[in-house]
Design a protein around this motif. Sequence first.
Motif: not given
Length: 465
Positions: A141-168
């Motif tokens: 369950t820890a690995v499953r949680r970590d895999q999902r957490a990593l995906q959430i973090s990756q999605d959040n990073y992509d959204i913030l990267k897009q937000q930075l591009d729009q802000t720029q």
Amino acid sequence: MTNSKFVTFGLAAAVSVLALTIGVSAQAESLNDAIAQAYAQNPTLLRSRAAQRATDETYVQTRSQLGPSLSASASATYNDLPGFTGDRSSTSAGLTANQTVFASGGIASSLKASRANVMAGQENLRSTESGVLLDVISVYTAVRRDQRALQISQDNYDILKQQLDQTQAQFDAGQLTRTDVAQSQARLSASAAALASAQAQLDSDRASYVAIVGQSPVALDAEPDLPGLPADFDAALAAAEKNNPDLQSAQYAADAAKAQVRAERSVFGPTIGLSASTGGTQPGLGVGDITDNDSSSATLRLSIPLFSAGLNGSRVRQATENYNAQLQVVETARRQVISSVSQAWSQMLAAKSAVASNQEQVKAAQIAADGVKVEQQVGLRTNIEVLNAQQELKSAQLALIEAERGQYVAGSQLLSVMGGLTAKAFVPDIQVYDPQEHFDDVKSKGWTPLEPVVHALDGLAAGGN
């Protein structure tokens, strides 16, 4: 190379390095697969099984006192002394048999103690199996949680990267300020750090998974429903008091200690034994028929200890206090069972409530994040509000997956305390290791026909042991 590509590349590289390091190719895809793999190959479990097989042999060693012992001896002598007359060399050989007939209940009591110790060991093995399965569930369950957490973090990073591009772009168009760009850059950098941390946590739990299960995880299925969860606390407590392996082991150990007290008391009573011997000597050093001085004898021996300088009494007192101490171990184990059931039940209920609340929080946070972003595009919201809404969504998502894991692990802990966390419950067709089979195979090795008679006689003095 952009930060996003760098993070993605780092993830792939970390997985590849881990796979090369552990040198395994098979992958468990479900929790049942992982449990079956660990049940068959986990070294802690294999060591405990071997230790239990060794414990089985103590019963055989104790039981051997019921049977006869047979020994042979031979010697050759040569004398070269001044003035010696007669044959200077001689050869002798002999055969001796001994059989204990009665030991005032000592052998029967020791045998009962050995059997109880074997049963206690089997319960300890069951506890070890439950602990290993709990470790499997925890790390799975820890690995499953970590895999999902990593995906959430990756999605959040992509959204913030897009937000930075729009802000720029808006800054370049004169619609936003340098402060807005700096805020987006700061959040993106923090997201990159969180992403790296999530990757490190996943790699760490992957390594733990390999140590426990024996192979590397990649794509893991969702956990199945836990089998045999009780409907209420009273049912859980009743099952635990009846089936908890640690409590059962303590009770068997108390039985062994009680039998040992009787075994020590037996030294004050008489011991009856039979012995027979035959042998002879012949002149010379050759191997021939031994005809000179042939002799045979049979002896019925009765011995009663009269004085031991306090040794025997001390051993009885020591065994009695060991028994009293073991009774307290039983009570301690019983209280620990009650405490563990209460804790696991409370944690399971709390996690269940947290899951329901976090699910609502994620839904609301998702709606809020989407709404704030739309409103920011028409000038009703600021850039920092968009960033804050996205951060709240990520926090809610991470809290949800942690609560879901907490609920599953708490339920597993409850099953473990109840004695119901078994490989068979998860994998019905698994080949179960039964320690009783090995005990049945070895307990009668070296058996002789005299044993039942001696055991019956000695058992009378042992109070039916």
